[in-house]
Design an enzyme around this catalytic site. Structure first.
Site, short mmCIF file in Angstrom:
data_model
loop_
_atom_site.label_atom_id
_atom_site.label_comp_id
_atom_site.label_asym_id
_atom_site.label_seq_id
_atom_site.Cartn_x
_atom_site.Cartn_y
_atom_site.Cartn_z
N GLN A 181 -1.98 -9.28 -6.94
CA GLN A 181 -1.18 -8.07 -7.08
C GLN A 181 -0.04 -8.00 -6.06
OE1 GLN A 181 -3.80 -4.48 -5.74
NE2 GLN A 181 -5.17 -6.24 -5.95
N ARG A 182 -0.16 -8.74 -4.97
CA ARG A 182 0.91 -8.72 -3.96
C ARG A 182 1.74 -10.01 -3.98
NH1 ARG A 182 -2.90 -9.21 1.45
NH2 ARG A 182 -3.05 -11.49 1.51
N GLU A 217 -9.90 -0.13 -3.41
CA GLU A 217 -10.94 -0.85 -2.67
C GLU A 217 -11.56 -0.01 -1.57
OE1 GLU A 217 -9.13 -4.24 -0.84
OE2 GLU A 217 -7.67 -3.03 0.29
N ASP A 253 0.82 -1.22 0.00
CA ASP A 253 0.00 0.00 0.00
C ASP A 253 0.85 1.27 0.00
OD1 ASP A 253 -2.34 -1.43 0.00
OD2 ASP A 253 -2.61 -1.35 2.17
N GLY A 266 -5.80 -1.04 -1.36
CA GLY A 266 -5.57 0.32 -0.90
C GLY A 266 -6.71 0.75 0.00
N ARG A 267 -6.57 0.46 1.29
CA ARG A 267 -7.64 0.74 2.25
C ARG A 267 -7.86 2.24 2.43
NH1 ARG A 267 -10.37 -1.89 6.19
NH2 ARG A 267 -9.38 -3.83 5.55
#
Length: 400
Positions: free
Chosen positions: A292-293, A239, A137, A183-184
């Protein structure tokens, strides 16, 4: 100082997190250190239960293989710690004569490291606590960027490019494609998709980040306008995007995870259904999710090398009597040549805090990223990782 070393991996894994682990181990084994290098099995779970495994016997080949293996080799575990848990952890460290403690993780992990450092000091136990940054992130304070972000950013930008090439194949199409990134609270990953927007393919780019309130009415008007112009579009949404009332954009109320946070994910499907249901426009959504991670195929070599060097520097600073600090990457001011050096930042300046995309790096009207943002991200995604394969598939390593 005699005693042993313990390494913990915590929080969400990344493609390069094991490089920081191996960086610490390599530095320890190549030093005059006489103690054992242990790993906490399952992150916090191992800490609380005293489940430590000896990593000193890993061969050079085993360590080398872990450098191109994604995911947390020691395992991770999400758990909300209590004050009593911190006391238990430090007592277990004391019992096993752990004197060097390395915590690889994000801002929440740095908070745990800080509490452990404070508890050790409180009871007079000599323990050197070093935080090792990790975050896809890229929301860690005190460092130019976080290891793990570069590879995730490269993966998503590549996804974006592939999607655009697919859409370009259908010249008469005006479909809306929504790509949902992690991406919180921070939009660094969504923003990274802007790196490929200059390609001339009659495809509109729109990026929505959590830092800026999301307006559903304005969004729907943009979708309607694109449809009238017979223009296809890729809409990138973090997200964690929220409206002006700080409510997550989602069809239903969200459940909470073990840490008390809303379980995110699903904003792309909700927006897709809304577009199709209210406007009758063709739309689809794509969820890279944990890929993605965890994708090593598109990992950035720069990211891999920096993650390894962060681990090595963590050992260096521990051996130089540092404690209660996190290793930080410092970017050179030389615009012509990307270079980083390494320093330390106090854990109390990092713990539990979040770093957001600067306001000036996002254009609210155009829903796009500035050139300064792109210049910041582009050097971090450079370089390729060549994966050894067998029968056409990567050969990964393991510890547990």
């Amino acid at each position: 100082m005699k005693g042993h070393c313990l390494i913990v991996q915590s929080g969400g894994p990344t493609a390069v997190i094991n490089n920081s682990l191996i960086g610490i181990i390599d530095a320890a084994l190549n030093s005059t250190f006489k103690g054992n290098v242990y790993g906490s099995v399952g992150g916090l779970h191992g800490l609380l239960n005293g489940d430590f495994m000896n990593l000193s016997h890993l061969s050079l080949e085993e360590r080398h293989r872990l450098r191109w293996t994604p995911g947390a080799a020691l395992g991770s575990w999400r758990y909300r710690l209590t004050a009593s848990d911190i006391e238990t952890i430090v007592e277990k460290l004391k019992k096993e004569d752990i004197r060097y403690f390395f915590y690889i993780g994000g801002n929440g992990s740095m908070n745990v490291a800080l509490m452990i450092d404070e508890q050790a000091k409180k009871i007079g136990y000599e323990l050197r606590v070093i935080g090792v940054p990790k975050s896809i992130d890229n929301d860690l304070m005190g460092t130019d960027h976080s290891p793990g972000f570069g590879s995730a950013a490269k993966f998503l930008a590549t996804c974006m490019l592939d999607i655009k090439m697919d859409m370009k194949s259908y010249t008469a199409s005006n479909r809306i494609t929504i790509l949902e990134t992690m991406g919180r609270h921070a939009g660094w990953l969504a923003g990274a998709c802007s790196l490929v927007e200059e390609i001339d393919d009659n495809c509109k780019h729109l990026i929505y980040v959590p830092e800026v309130p999301f307006g559903m009415n304005e969004f729907m008007k943009k979708m309607e306008s694109l449809n009238k112009e017979k223009q296809s579009a890729v809409v990138v949404v973090s997200e964690g995007i929220r409206d002006s009332n700080d409510q997550v954009i989602s069809e239903k109320s969200l459940n909470k995870d073990i840490l008390g946070r809303e379980k995110l994910g699903g904003v792309s499907s909700y927006l897709t259904d809304t577009i199709q249901g209210e406007l009758g426009i063709q739309a689809r959504y794509i969820l890279p999710s944990t890929w993605q991670r965890s994708s090593m195929l598109f990992a950035a070599k720069t990211d891999l090398v920096e993650a390894y060097e962060v681990g090595q520097k963590a050992w260096f600073y521990a051996m130089n009597n540092c404690s209660g600090v996190m290793i930080a990457l410092v970017r050179s001011d030389d615009k012509a040549s990307y270079q980083v050096s390494y320093d330390t930042v106090l854990l109390e300046e990092v713990a539990g805090k979040e770093r957001f995309v600067p306001e000036g790096w996002y254009d609210k009207e155009k829903c796009s990223m500035s050139i300064d943002f792109k210049n910041y991200v582009r050097p971090i995604i450079q370089g390729e990782v060549m994966l050894p394969t067998r029968d056409g598939l990567p050969i990964y390593g393991h510890v547990i």
